[in-house]
Design a protein around this motif. Structure first.
Motif, PDB file in Angstrom:
ATOM      1  N   GLN A   1       0.867  -1.290  -0.039  1.00 23.90           N
ATOM      2  CA  GLN A   1       0.157  -0.075  -0.045  1.00 23.90           C
ATOM      3  C   GLN A   1       0.748   1.177  -0.022  1.00 23.90           C
ATOM      4  OE1 GLN A   1      -3.472  -0.049   2.589  1.00 23.90           O
ATOM      5  NE2 GLN A   1      -3.042  -1.938   3.321  1.00 23.90           N
ATOM      6  N   ARG A   2       1.999   1.156   0.407  1.00 21.50           N
ATOM      7  CA  ARG A   2       3.171   2.293   0.390  1.00 21.50           C
ATOM      8  C   ARG A   2       3.789   2.491  -0.878  1.00 21.50           C
ATOM      9  NH1 ARG A   2       5.151  -0.679   5.502  1.00 21.50           N
ATOM     10  NH2 ARG A   2       3.794   0.138   7.231  1.00 21.50           N
ATOM     11  N   PHE A   3       3.623   1.796  -1.649  1.00 17.66           N
ATOM     12  CA  PHE A   3       4.467   1.986  -3.125  1.00 17.66           C
ATOM     13  C   PHE A   3       4.215   3.076  -3.725  1.00 17.66           C
ATOM     14  CE2 PHE A   3       5.181   1.147  -7.693  1.00 17.66           C
ATOM     15  CZ  PHE A   3       6.588   0.701  -7.511  1.00 17.66           C
ATOM     16  N   TYR A   4       2.904   3.579  -3.631  1.00 21.35           N
ATOM     17  CA  TYR A   4       2.674   4.913  -4.453  1.00 21.35           C
ATOM     18  C   TYR A   4       3.338   5.936  -3.631  1.00 21.35           C
ATOM     19  CZ  TYR A   4      -1.098   6.327  -1.328  1.00 21.35           C
ATOM     20  OH  TYR A   4      -1.673   6.496  -0.235  1.00 21.35           O
TER      21      TYR A   4
ATOM     22  N   ASP B   1      -5.074  24.885   3.126  1.00 20.50           N
ATOM     23  CA  ASP B   1      -5.786  24.395   4.668  1.00 20.50           C
ATOM     24  C   ASP B   1      -4.301  24.286   5.516  1.00 20.50           C
ATOM     25  OD1 ASP B   1      -4.784  22.107   3.687  1.00 20.50           O
ATOM     26  OD2 ASP B   1      -6.703  20.865   3.949  1.00 20.50           O
ATOM     27  N   GLY B   2      -3.230  24.471   4.962  1.00 18.84           N
ATOM     28  CA  GLY B   2      -2.104  24.013   5.548  1.00 18.84           C
ATOM     29  C   GLY B   2      -1.511  22.814   5.801  1.00 18.84           C
ATOM     30  N   HIS B   3      -2.290  22.012   5.409  1.00 16.35           N
ATOM     31  CA  HIS B   3      -1.901  20.459   5.286  1.00 16.35           C
ATOM     32  C   HIS B   3      -1.003  20.391   3.859  1.00 16.35           C
ATOM     33  CE1 HIS B   3      -4.847  19.965   8.502  1.00 16.35           C
ATOM     34  NE2 HIS B   3      -4.297  18.554   8.578  1.00 16.35           N
ATOM     35  N   TYR B   4      -0.177  19.562   3.817  1.00 14.25           N
ATOM     36  CA  TYR B   4       0.771  18.975   2.738  1.00 14.25           C
ATOM     37  C   TYR B   4      -0.046  18.008   1.837  1.00 14.25           C
ATOM     38  CZ  TYR B   4       4.097  21.765   4.761  1.00 14.25           C
ATOM     39  OH  TYR B   4       5.046  22.953   5.333  1.00 14.25           O
ATOM     40  N   VAL B   5       0.592  17.985   0.459  1.00 18.46           N
ATOM     41  CA  VAL B   5      -0.016  17.175  -0.251  1.00 18.46           C
ATOM     42  C   VAL B   5       0.433  15.554   0.164  1.00 18.46           C
ATOM     43  CG1 VAL B   5       0.242  16.261  -2.726  1.00 18.46           C
ATOM     44  CG2 VAL B   5      -0.078  18.470  -2.392  1.00 18.46           C
ATOM     45  N   LEU B   6      -0.760  14.867   0.341  1.00 14.46           N
ATOM     46  CA  LEU B   6      -0.809  13.256   0.557  1.00 14.46           C
ATOM     47  C   LEU B   6      -0.072  13.193   2.130  1.00 14.46           C
ATOM     48  CD1 LEU B   6       1.084  11.674  -2.434  1.00 14.46           C
ATOM     49  CD2 LEU B   6      -1.299  11.576  -1.808  1.00 14.46           C
ATOM     50  N   GLN B   7      -0.207  14.166   2.643  1.00 13.91           N
ATOM     51  CA  GLN B   7       0.101  14.170   4.175  1.00 13.91           C
ATOM     52  C   GLN B   7      -0.761  13.200   5.179  1.00 13.91           C
ATOM     53  OE1 GLN B   7       0.080  17.959   6.183  1.00 13.91           O
ATOM     54  NE2 GLN B   7       0.518  16.997   8.240  1.00 13.91           N
ATOM     55  N   ASP B   8      -2.019  13.182   5.004  1.00 12.19           N
ATOM     56  CA  ASP B   8      -3.117  11.967   5.704  1.00 12.19           C
ATOM     57  C   ASP B   8      -2.315  10.584   5.135  1.00 12.19           C
ATOM     58  OD1 ASP B   8      -4.245  14.075   6.667  1.00 12.19           O
ATOM     59  OD2 ASP B   8      -5.828  14.002   5.203  1.00 12.19           O
TER      60      ASP B   8
ATOM     61  N   LEU C   1       0.372   5.684   6.926  1.00 13.86           N
ATOM     62  CA  LEU C   1       1.058   4.409   6.477  1.00 13.86           C
ATOM     63  C   LEU C   1       2.472   4.324   6.882  1.00 13.86           C
ATOM     64  CD1 LEU C   1      -0.697   4.438   3.038  1.00 13.86           C
ATOM     65  CD2 LEU C   1      -0.926   2.657   4.776  1.00 13.86           C
ATOM     66  N   ILE C   2       3.056   5.432   7.321  1.00  9.62           N
ATOM     67  CA  ILE C   2       4.431   5.361   7.225  1.00  9.62           C
ATOM     68  C   ILE C   2       4.791   6.168   8.745  1.00  9.62           C
ATOM     69  CG2 ILE C   2       5.057   5.037   5.256  1.00  9.62           C
ATOM     70  CD1 ILE C   2       6.320   7.999   5.025  1.00  9.62           C
ATOM     71  N   ASP C   3       5.910   5.597   9.344  1.00  8.31           N
ATOM     72  CA  ASP C   3       6.504   6.547  10.514  1.00  8.31           C
ATOM     73  C   ASP C   3       7.264   7.830  10.224  1.00  8.31           C
ATOM     74  OD1 ASP C   3       5.840   4.534  11.899  1.00  8.31           O
ATOM     75  OD2 ASP C   3       7.799   3.563  12.245  1.00  8.31           O
TER      76      ASP C   3
ATOM     77  N   MET D   1      10.626   1.309  -1.093  1.00  5.35           N
ATOM     78  CA  MET D   1       9.396   1.967  -1.452  1.00  5.35           C
ATOM     79  C   MET D   1       8.295   1.497  -0.744  1.00  5.35           C
ATOM     80  SD  MET D   1      10.545   2.362  -5.519  1.00  5.35           S
ATOM     81  CE  MET D   1       9.082   3.616  -5.854  1.00  5.35           C
ATOM     82  N   ILE D   2       8.327   0.437  -0.097  1.00  5.23           N
ATOM     83  CA  ILE D   2       7.206  -0.043   0.762  1.00  5.23           C
ATOM     84  C   ILE D   2       7.603  -0.011   2.297  1.00  5.23           C
ATOM     85  CG2 ILE D   2       6.198  -1.358  -1.469  1.00  5.23           C
ATOM     86  CD1 ILE D   2       7.320  -3.979  -0.199  1.00  5.23           C
ATOM     87  N   ALA D   3       8.474   0.258   2.663  1.00  3.21           N
ATOM     88  CA  ALA D   3       9.155   0.469   4.036  1.00  3.21           C
ATOM     89  C   ALA D   3       8.229   1.331   4.875  1.00  3.21           C
ATOM     90  CB  ALA D   3      10.332   0.712   4.176  1.00  3.21           C
TER      91      ALA D   3
END
Length: 470
Positions: free
Chosen positions: A295-298, A315-322, A327-329, A385-387
């Motif tokens: 799921q993290r590949f993209y 809104d102050g958030h970053y692209v793909l921040q959620d 998904l990652i640390d 890329m999937i870590a």
């Protein structure tokens, strides 16, 4: 010709000086005395190993340790600790920080095998002094792996040594693919390089081991055929020796894992990670998605190739921040793209792949063998890329395949596309961008804080670096 030969000599000599000064940050000494801290972790590791233990002093590894049965362990491979053996012969040797010296040694090894690789393909396939040869020399000397990791922390030291063994492996792999008779020597060297990589950084070791397995299968097939074809290029001994060396390294690695974690197949138990106290969400994330997840590949594509994640929305958030925080640390600073730091090598590698898919193109290497090795060397990059964490230093896992395909791509380019003027201009432009971007990257890396980027760039990425620099 004389002038061009002198130019390449200057290039490689300048690369050595630039690399050493980069590691020393132009002002530090290669050896320093330290009372404690993370940079003495390998000192503690070798000291404990000599007494039959595989834990480390908690005062050295700090939060990067893993607490198990009342003892603290580090997850790094043992090879860098073996380099500390000589310092134990001196008074207070356990307090000698040789991280910079070790990094310089590894970096010089990288440059040495990059030079050997360039010289071999240049003299054999690139006309010795062609523009392709010159561009390849600059790319291997002043961009990519040997520039992007000048930061001299313990984290980078491990990556440097993993890259050093990978560079050795790639050089031998190219030689074996081009000269079948080189297998008798190259097979042993590749086995040693893969074994040392496994004892340094497991992800890199896995890729080299799979590539070595491909070579063993190919040459075992040649050995079987030799009874009919009278092929004397492969002997049973040339198959047995690399196999034995590889198995011995696996046994040592399994034994270290068993002593650390109680399981020979476990390389790190993140349920025991001391940083979990500071970041409790990591335990939940690990149990939910695991250390590696497709799921993290993209997100890996975005982080390593198209870093749009640094752009802030209204809104102050970053692209793909959620997605990143779910998904990652950590997606670590600085933002970077292989298209910028290694565009020249990537385009050469892409031309090679496209060209080999077309019939009628001249190429001196067996295509199936080349493809199998290239796919094997891509395994470490795929894992990153999937870590569960995407750190800047994980870019190291991509470079064995980039150098392998990019170098052979130059061979393909010279033999099939050398008269294309527009392509030449594009490649030269990409080379300039690669050199500039690689050196800019390491400057930004030196100014960046480690860990989750979103903790530091709440006011924007440009504001962050402006305040860090000025």
């Amino acid at each position: 010709m004389f002038c061009k030969k002198n130019v390449t000599t200057v290039i490689w000599c300048a690369a050595i000086v630039w690399s050493i000064m980069g590691i020393l940050s132009w002002s530090h000494l290669p050896i320093e005395y330290r009372p404690g801290g993370l940079r003495l972790t390998f000192n503690s590791m070798i000291d404990h190993m000599l007494h039959g233990h595989f834990d480390v002093d908690p005062k050295t590894v700090e939060e990067e340790g893993f607490l198990r049965n009342g003892k603290v362990y580090a997850y790094w491979g043992i090879f860098p600790s073996l380099l500390r053996l000589p310092v134990l012969l001196f008074p207070n040797g356990l307090h000698w920080d040789i991280t910079r010296l070790s990094s310089i040694m590894a970096l010089l090894m990288i440059l040495f095998f990059n030079y050997r690789t360039w010289r071999f393909v240049s003299e054999r396939y690139l006309g010795g002094t062609s523009w392709v040869s010159l561009c390849l020399a600059i790319a291997l000397a002043f961009s990519g792996e040997q520039v992007c990791f000048f930061e001299h922390s313990l984290y980078q030291e491990v990556c440097f040594w993993a890259l050093a063994f990978a560079s050795w492996f790639v050089y031998c792999a190219i030689r074996v693919l081009c000269e079948k008779e080189y297998w008798r020597y190259g097979g042993v060297c590749m086995a040693v390089a893969a074994g040392c990589a496994l004892l340094t950084r497991v992800s890199m070791g896995i890729g080299l081991y799979v590539a070595l397995l491909c070579f063993l299968i190919i040459h075992f097939y040649r050995w079987c055929r030799s009874f009919r074809t009278k092929d004397e290029g492969v002997t049973l001994l040339s198959l047995v020796v690399p196999t034995v060396i590889s198995v011995l390294a696996i046994i040592v690695t399994a034994y270290v894992n068993y002593r650390r974690w109680g399981n020979p197949l476990t390389f790190a138990n993140y349920d025991l990670y001391l940083y979990n106290v500071e970041f409790p969400s990591r335990i939940v994330r690990t149990k939910t998605y695991g250390l590696f997840n497709l799921q993290r590949f993209y997100l890996g594509i975005v982080y390593f190739f198209v870093p749009v994640w640094i752009f802030q929305k209204a809104d102050g958030h970053y692209v793909l921040q959620d997605s990143f925080t779910r998904l990652i640390d950590a997606n670590e600073l600085p933002p970077s793209s292989f298209f910028l730091t290694d565009g020249f090598m990537l385009l050469c590698g892409a031309l090679l792949i496209v060209g080999l898919l077309r019939k009628g193109r001249v190429f001196p290497i067996n295509r199936a063998a080349l493809a199998s090795v290239a796919v094997s060397l891509a395994i470490p990059a795929f894992l990153m890329m999937i870590a569960i964490s995407m750190n800047y230093r994980y870019r190291a896992e991509f470079y064995p395949d980039i150098v392998f395909l990019g170098t052979l791509g130059c061979v393909y380019l010279y033999n099939n596309l050398k008269d294309v003027r527009a392509l030449k201009k594009i490649l030269v432009a990409l080379l300039v961008v690669s050199v500039v971007s690689s050196n800019l990257n390491i400057f930004l890396y030196g100014e960046s804080e480690l860990g989750p980027a979103y903790l530091y760039i709440k006011d924007g990425i440009f504001s962050y670096y402006y305040h860090r620099v000025f």
